[in-house]
Design a protein around this motif. Sequence first.
Motif, PDB file in Angstrom:
ATOM      1  N   LYS A   1      58.759  23.971  15.524  1.00  0.00           N
ATOM      2  CA  LYS A   1      59.295  22.616  15.212  1.00  0.00           C
ATOM      3  C   LYS A   1      57.852  22.602  13.333  1.00  0.00           C
ATOM      4  O   LYS A   1      56.767  23.220  13.306  1.00  0.00           O
ATOM      5  CB  LYS A   1      58.414  21.118  15.575  1.00  0.00           C
ATOM      6  CG  LYS A   1      57.564  21.137  16.561  1.00  0.00           C
ATOM      7  CD  LYS A   1      57.075  20.185  17.334  1.00  0.00           C
ATOM      8  CE  LYS A   1      56.338  19.194  17.385  1.00  0.00           C
ATOM      9  NZ  LYS A   1      55.939  18.487  18.684  1.00  0.00           N
ATOM     10  N   ILE A   2      58.274  21.891  12.164  1.00  0.00           N
ATOM     11  CA  ILE A   2      57.822  21.800  11.101  1.00  0.00           C
ATOM     12  C   ILE A   2      58.202  20.178  10.850  1.00  0.00           C
ATOM     13  O   ILE A   2      59.286  19.552  11.367  1.00  0.00           O
ATOM     14  CB  ILE A   2      58.085  22.708  10.221  1.00  0.00           C
ATOM     15  CG1 ILE A   2      59.094  22.764   9.890  1.00  0.00           C
ATOM     16  CG2 ILE A   2      57.591  23.898  10.651  1.00  0.00           C
ATOM     17  CD1 ILE A   2      59.799  23.863   9.030  1.00  0.00           C
ATOM     18  N   ALA A   3      57.583  19.275  10.501  1.00  0.00           N
ATOM     19  CA  ALA A   3      57.349  18.190   9.835  1.00  0.00           C
ATOM     20  C   ALA A   3      56.989  18.620   8.186  1.00  0.00           C
ATOM     21  O   ALA A   3      55.896  19.232   7.977  1.00  0.00           O
ATOM     22  CB  ALA A   3      56.257  17.221  10.364  1.00  0.00           C
ATOM     23  N   VAL A   4      57.869  18.147   7.216  1.00  0.00           N
ATOM     24  CA  VAL A   4      57.585  18.796   5.795  1.00  0.00           C
ATOM     25  C   VAL A   4      57.651  17.339   4.923  1.00  0.00           C
ATOM     26  O   VAL A   4      58.883  16.488   4.987  1.00  0.00           O
ATOM     27  CB  VAL A   4      58.140  19.385   5.088  1.00  0.00           C
ATOM     28  CG1 VAL A   4      58.097  19.182   3.540  1.00  0.00           C
ATOM     29  CG2 VAL A   4      58.469  21.016   6.150  1.00  0.00           C
ATOM     30  N   THR A   5      56.527  16.614   3.702  1.00  0.00           N
ATOM     31  CA  THR A   5      55.958  15.233   4.044  1.00  0.00           C
ATOM     32  C   THR A   5      56.615  15.891   2.162  1.00  0.00           C
ATOM     33  O   THR A   5      56.347  16.612   1.252  1.00  0.00           O
ATOM     34  CB  THR A   5      55.603  14.800   3.742  1.00  0.00           C
ATOM     35  OG1 THR A   5      54.949  13.629   5.004  1.00  0.00           O
ATOM     36  CG2 THR A   5      55.204  13.230   2.943  1.00  0.00           C
ATOM     37  N   ALA A   6      58.256  15.820   1.566  1.00  0.00           N
ATOM     38  CA  ALA A   6      58.957  15.553   0.303  1.00  0.00           C
ATOM     39  C   ALA A   6      58.235  14.415  -0.821  1.00  0.00           C
ATOM     40  O   ALA A   6      58.444  13.228  -0.538  1.00  0.00           O
ATOM     41  CB  ALA A   6      60.034  16.197  -0.086  1.00  0.00           C
ATOM     42  N   VAL A   7      57.456  15.050  -1.629  1.00  0.00           N
ATOM     43  CA  VAL A   7      56.986  13.982  -3.096  1.00  0.00           C
ATOM     44  C   VAL A   7      58.333  13.207  -3.866  1.00  0.00           C
ATOM     45  O   VAL A   7      59.001  14.672  -4.302  1.00  0.00           O
ATOM     46  CB  VAL A   7      56.208  13.133  -3.328  1.00  0.00           C
ATOM     47  CG1 VAL A   7      54.247  13.642  -2.149  1.00  0.00           C
ATOM     48  CG2 VAL A   7      55.668  15.135  -4.416  1.00  0.00           C
TER      49      VAL A   7
END
Length: 129
Positions: free
Chosen positions: A123-129
Amino acid sequence: MAKRRSTASCSAGAIVALMVVSVLVLQADYVQAATYIVGDSLKWDFNVVDWPKGKHFQAGDVLVFNYNPSIHNVVVVDSGGYKNCKTPAGATTYTSGKDRITLSKGQNFFICNFPGHCEGNMKIAVTAV
């Protein structure tokens, strides 16, 4: 005597110029989008949870998930689904083995929902700005 342009031809020229500028701006945003292969050479697999660390993602960037579709998948989940390794109703599931997913602004969460895989840090959590 010099000819004078009509108001209609000036307006048409302004519209065309505005359209050209709009296309160029859209292309500039597109060119800036990056493509990332999730897990790099290890692909989308177990223990990929830390892969996003140290990377800077922007909305519009594309994540490429490469995996064997007979033993893995990619599910877009919310924060609760990510934390608890649960697939919420209506979640989008990808199964091609070569999925390309464009990041939305904010938090983006992905899991493999084959039994035990998310719990194995697939699993991955990615924050995009």
